[in-house]
Scaffold this motif. Structure first.
Motif, PDB file in Angstrom:
ATOM      1  N   UNK A  78      24.196  83.731  35.882  1.00  0.00           N
ATOM      2  CA  UNK A  78      24.279  84.647  37.122  1.00  0.00           C
ATOM      3  C   UNK A  78      25.803  84.520  37.499  1.00  0.00           C
ATOM      4  N   UNK A  79      26.499  83.498  37.247  1.00  0.00           N
ATOM      5  CA  UNK A  79      27.981  83.345  37.635  1.00  0.00           C
ATOM      6  C   UNK A  79      28.912  83.036  36.503  1.00  0.00           C
ATOM      7  N   UNK A  80      30.006  82.647  36.684  1.00  0.00           N
ATOM      8  CA  UNK A  80      31.210  82.565  35.961  1.00  0.00           C
ATOM      9  C   UNK A  80      31.471  81.022  35.968  1.00  0.00           C
ATOM     10  N   UNK A  81      32.160  80.516  35.111  1.00  0.00           N
ATOM     11  CA  UNK A  81      32.679  79.166  34.784  1.00  0.00           C
ATOM     12  C   UNK A  81      34.131  79.133  35.684  1.00  0.00           C
ATOM     13  N   UNK A  82      34.377  78.369  36.501  1.00  0.00           N
ATOM     14  CA  UNK A  82      35.345  77.861  36.963  1.00  0.00           C
ATOM     15  C   UNK A  82      36.441  77.082  36.323  1.00  0.00           C
ATOM     16  N   UNK A  83      37.332  77.528  35.431  1.00  0.00           N
ATOM     17  CA  UNK A  83      37.955  76.577  34.389  1.00  0.00           C
ATOM     18  C   UNK A  83      38.839  75.334  35.377  1.00  0.00           C
ATOM     19  N   UNK A  84      39.214  75.751  36.478  1.00  0.00           N
ATOM     20  CA  UNK A  84      40.008  74.622  37.211  1.00  0.00           C
ATOM     21  C   UNK A  84      39.013  73.673  37.433  1.00  0.00           C
ATOM     22  N   UNK A  89      36.592  68.159  36.704  1.00  0.00           N
ATOM     23  CA  UNK A  89      35.242  67.325  36.505  1.00  0.00           C
ATOM     24  C   UNK A  89      35.565  66.290  35.257  1.00  0.00           C
ATOM     25  N   UNK A  90      36.466  66.520  34.416  1.00  0.00           N
ATOM     26  CA  UNK A  90      36.484  65.700  32.985  1.00  0.00           C
ATOM     27  C   UNK A  90      37.955  64.935  33.242  1.00  0.00           C
ATOM     28  N   UNK A  91      38.647  64.978  34.545  1.00  0.00           N
ATOM     29  CA  UNK A  91      39.875  64.308  34.748  1.00  0.00           C
ATOM     30  C   UNK A  91      41.039  64.997  33.774  1.00  0.00           C
ATOM     31  N   UNK A  92      40.922  66.493  33.713  1.00  0.00           N
ATOM     32  CA  UNK A  92      41.815  67.043  32.947  1.00  0.00           C
ATOM     33  C   UNK A  92      42.746  67.885  34.102  1.00  0.00           C
ATOM     34  N   UNK A  93      43.950  68.420  33.473  1.00  0.00           N
ATOM     35  CA  UNK A  93      44.858  69.183  34.228  1.00  0.00           C
ATOM     36  C   UNK A  93      44.501  70.800  34.015  1.00  0.00           C
ATOM     37  N   UNK A  94      44.290  71.029  32.922  1.00  0.00           N
ATOM     38  CA  UNK A  94      44.234  72.681  32.518  1.00  0.00           C
ATOM     39  C   UNK A  94      43.134  72.856  31.418  1.00  0.00           C
ATOM     40  N   UNK A  95      42.567  74.009  31.785  1.00  0.00           N
ATOM     41  CA  UNK A  95      41.311  74.235  30.926  1.00  0.00           C
ATOM     42  C   UNK A  95      41.433  75.894  30.583  1.00  0.00           C
ATOM     43  N   UNK A  96      40.970  76.226  29.397  1.00  0.00           N
ATOM     44  CA  UNK A  96      41.313  77.742  29.168  1.00  0.00           C
ATOM     45  C   UNK A  96      39.980  77.695  27.943  1.00  0.00           C
ATOM     46  N   UNK A  97      39.506  78.968  28.112  1.00  0.00           N
ATOM     47  CA  UNK A  97      38.315  79.146  26.873  1.00  0.00           C
ATOM     48  C   UNK A  97      38.951  79.200  25.487  1.00  0.00           C
ATOM     49  N   UNK A  98      37.905  78.264  24.875  1.00  0.00           N
ATOM     50  CA  UNK A  98      38.288  78.051  23.357  1.00  0.00           C
ATOM     51  C   UNK A  98      38.526  79.117  22.726  1.00  0.00           C
ATOM     52  N   UNK A  99      39.078  79.157  21.568  1.00  0.00           N
ATOM     53  CA  UNK A  99      38.971  80.072  20.346  1.00  0.00           C
ATOM     54  C   UNK A  99      37.418  80.231  19.860  1.00  0.00           C
ATOM     55  N   UNK A 100      37.009  81.299  19.904  1.00  0.00           N
ATOM     56  CA  UNK A 100      35.891  81.532  19.564  1.00  0.00           C
ATOM     57  C   UNK A 100      35.290  80.923  18.045  1.00  0.00           C
ATOM     58  N   UNK A 101      36.093  81.355  17.175  1.00  0.00           N
ATOM     59  CA  UNK A 101      35.951  80.907  15.489  1.00  0.00           C
ATOM     60  C   UNK A 101      35.998  79.308  15.759  1.00  0.00           C
ATOM     61  N   UNK A 102      36.980  78.687  16.341  1.00  0.00           N
ATOM     62  CA  UNK A 102      37.123  77.040  16.528  1.00  0.00           C
ATOM     63  C   UNK A 102      35.559  76.708  17.213  1.00  0.00           C
ATOM     64  N   UNK A 103      35.139  77.187  18.308  1.00  0.00           N
ATOM     65  CA  UNK A 103      33.874  76.949  19.046  1.00  0.00           C
ATOM     66  C   UNK A 103      32.644  76.926  18.012  1.00  0.00           C
ATOM     67  N   UNK A 104      32.695  77.907  17.305  1.00  0.00           N
ATOM     68  CA  UNK A 104      31.494  78.083  16.241  1.00  0.00           C
ATOM     69  C   UNK A 104      31.496  76.971  15.204  1.00  0.00           C
TER      70      UNK A 104
END
Length: 169
Positions: A78-84, A89-104
């Motif tokens: 029903x919502x979206x992912x908040x990348x920040x 949440x994991x102690x990181x600085x920057x998040x982006x969606x992963x390459x779909x092929x790499x995720x698969x």
């Protein structure tokens, strides 16, 4: 045209890696199968509609890159992912969606069927804390048209998930 949803207590003929992992862990779960429509614009919304379940109880599994490390985010459809928020949440600085092929390739699942359970390579996982408001939630069982319903506590335990507010409306 209405979609058909079928409930099953046991995995189908061997099951998926997700259902095999659940069975091996002795966790109670229910399988929901439905006829997947490749033309539907949203896998998660399609699952919620087909099962007749509120979209806030159906969670999508997304793979993001947080500071060079693949990370699984499980958020309500029903919502979206908040990348920040995910990065935080994991102690990181920057998040982006992963390459779909790499995720698969990394998870062993195809887009629209990526499950947080039974992945080829165990990735760190963050579950949106809204999941705990429900006795059970649904996540992909490892292929399009197949969902598993289980308690959010069992999902968090099996995936070693961090619970955090990573979803947004």
């Amino acid at each position: 045209m209405a979609k058909k949803s079928r409930k099953q207590q046991q995995p189908q003929s061997g099951g998926t890696p997700a259902t095999v992992a659940l069975t091996a862990a002795g966790v109670p779960y229910e399988v929901h199968a439905y006829d997947h429509d490749p033309a539907h614009p949203s896998y998660g919304e399609e699952a919620a509609e087909a099962m007749g379940v509120s979209p806030d109880r159906v969670f999508k599994t997304l793979v993001a890159d947080v500071d060079g490390t693949l990370t699984v985010a499980v958020v309500p459809v029903a919502g979206q992912l908040d990348l920040k928020a995910l990065a935080t949440a994991v102690g990181g600085k920057r998040a982006a969606m992963a390459d779909p092929t790499l995720a698969e390739r990394t998870t062993g699942y195809v887009r629209g069927g990526i499950s947080p359970l039974g992945q080829r390579k165990k990735l760190r996982t963050v579950l949106d804390d809204s999941a705990t408001a429900h006795p059970t939630i649904c996540v992909s069982a490892g292929r399009r048209g197949l969902e598993v319903e289980l308690s959010p506590e069992h999902l968090a335990t099996l995936t070693a998930a961090v619970l955090a507010p990573i979803g947004r409306a």
